[in-house]
Design an enzyme around this catalytic site. Structure first.
Site, short mmCIF file in Angstrom:
data_model
loop_
_atom_site.label_atom_id
_atom_site.label_comp_id
_atom_site.label_asym_id
_atom_site.label_seq_id
_atom_site.Cartn_x
_atom_site.Cartn_y
_atom_site.Cartn_z
N GLU A 46 32.36 63.30 24.96
CA GLU A 46 31.59 63.39 26.11
C GLU A 46 30.24 62.65 25.62
OE1 GLU A 46 31.15 67.08 27.93
OE2 GLU A 46 33.45 67.28 28.17
N GLN A 104 40.40 41.55 37.87
CA GLN A 104 41.24 42.35 39.06
C GLN A 104 40.52 42.46 40.29
OE1 GLN A 104 42.90 45.95 37.27
NE2 GLN A 104 41.97 45.38 35.10
N HIS A 137 33.40 36.30 36.71
CA HIS A 137 34.82 35.48 36.69
C HIS A 137 35.08 35.11 38.10
CE1 HIS A 137 38.45 34.32 34.80
NE2 HIS A 137 39.23 35.22 35.81
N ASP A 176 41.34 25.44 33.94
CA ASP A 176 42.54 25.81 35.08
C ASP A 176 41.48 25.47 36.24
OD1 ASP A 176 40.60 28.13 35.65
OD2 ASP A 176 41.49 29.06 33.92
N LYS A 199 48.08 24.25 35.11
CA LYS A 199 49.03 25.19 34.83
C LYS A 199 50.18 25.41 35.69
CE LYS A 199 45.89 27.48 33.03
NZ LYS A 199 45.19 28.45 32.30
N ASP A 225 34.36 27.31 30.09
CA ASP A 225 35.03 28.29 30.66
C ASP A 225 33.86 29.61 30.71
OD1 ASP A 225 36.86 30.04 31.98
OD2 ASP A 225 38.40 29.99 30.36
#
Length: 322
Positions: A46, A104, A137, A176, A199, A225
């Protein structure tokens, strides 16, 4: 300086444990001292955060990239935010040079979390009033926040260094489709052509077929990148470029050197001659290599903090094509 909430709103810089060297460099560029913050870890892991200076009514900037270990550094940032909120800071600005979970940003299959949005919600609920970050990103992540988000770019810093290279016969390579805009910006700064790696996934085993769009025969490729994580994308890109006749003199310009998995093995490929990265993420001695050059983005962050604190425009510092 014009204050944010009332008179005497002093600028203060604090650091989490993810990258104290960067926070210290930012404070030095602002000609102020890094303010004290104690982070203690209990035996069961913790965290206890204690602010060792008064921050009531102050304009606070917390430097904490959510780099590996991502979950630990993110949880630490949330606890730091709660401490400042309860200490009545005037404005709480988080400086997150590397924003973890940015990949994500959408569902790619059924029953998946959109974790980038959840992280944004937690930071806002934790008490953040503003976020400063570098080369997200996915730029659309800015829309996940209901607070101001200033996205800076390391392109100017990295391209300025790259101008010392031999750019004759050089081409900028987008690894990409998602990096085409970034590649175009680099190409405009350096005055060289753009090549795109395309790709395509085929079959049940998700194999990737790689196509090079553009002429690279006899060229010196510069792959750009926003991050290098395991190095898989870079490895495939280098192989594809060499197969199309590019010279085995590949250079890399990467904002975020995450460098996990077999990334160091990929970078050791003799066809890769130079790698330039920014210091959004701290690199330990085990990740240093002769061909790797780290360029500091502390002056850029310091300038942005100064603009934010003085309520001046930050747009010229992060004006990138999205």
């Amino acid at each position: 300086m014009e204050s944010y909430r009332g008179a005497g709103n002093t600028l203060k810089i604090f650091s989490g444990s993810a990258h104290p060297e960067l926070a210290l460099a930012v404070a030095r560029h602002l000609n102020i001292s890094l303010s004290p913050l104690t982070i203690t870890r209990f035996p069961d892991s913790e965290l206890l955060v204690r602010i060792d200076a008064s921050v009531r009514g102050k304009d606070v900037f917390i430097v904490q990239p959510t780099c590996p270990p991502v979950n630990d550094n993110f949880a630490e940032l949330l606890i730091i935010l709660d401490a400042f909120r309860r200490a009545s800071a005037g404005r709480i600005n988080i400086v997150v040079p590397y924003y973890g979970y940015a990949r994500q940003d959408k569902k790619t299959g059924g029953r998946e979390a959109i974790t980038a949005r959840m992280v944004a919600d937690m930071l806002i609920r934790g008490g953040a009033d503003r976020m400063l970050t570098i080369d997200l990103h996915s730029p659309q992540i800015q829309g996940f926040f209901d607070i101001p988000v200033d996205q800076l770019t390391a392109m100017d810093v990295l391209s300025s260094y790259m101008r010392s290279w031999d750019l004759s016969d050089a081409v900028i390579v987008a690894p990409d489709a998602g990096r085409v805009n970034m590649a175009t910006e680099y190409a405009n700064r350096l005055g060289v052509p753009v090549v795109i790696i395309h790709k395509r996934r085929t079959g049940a085993e998700q194999t990737k077929v790689v196509y090079v769009v553009g002429d690279v025969k006899g060229a010196r490729p510069i792959i750009i990148d926003d991050m290098i994580t395991t190095g898989g994308t870079i490895d495939r890109s280098v192989q594809a470029l060499l197969q199309q006749g590019a010279l085995p003199e590949v250079c890399l310009a990467i904002t975020h050197p995450v460098l996990v998995g077999r990334s160091l093995e990929v970078l050791s490929n003799p066809a890769i001659k130079r790698v330039v990265v920014s210091d959004t993420i701290a690199l330990g001695p085990e990740k240093q290599m002769e061909k790797l050059k780290v360029i500091s983005i502390a002056p850029l962050i310091a300038k942005a903090i100064q603009h934010i604190h003085e309520n001046n425009s930050v747009s010229e510092l992060f004006d990138i094509t999205s």
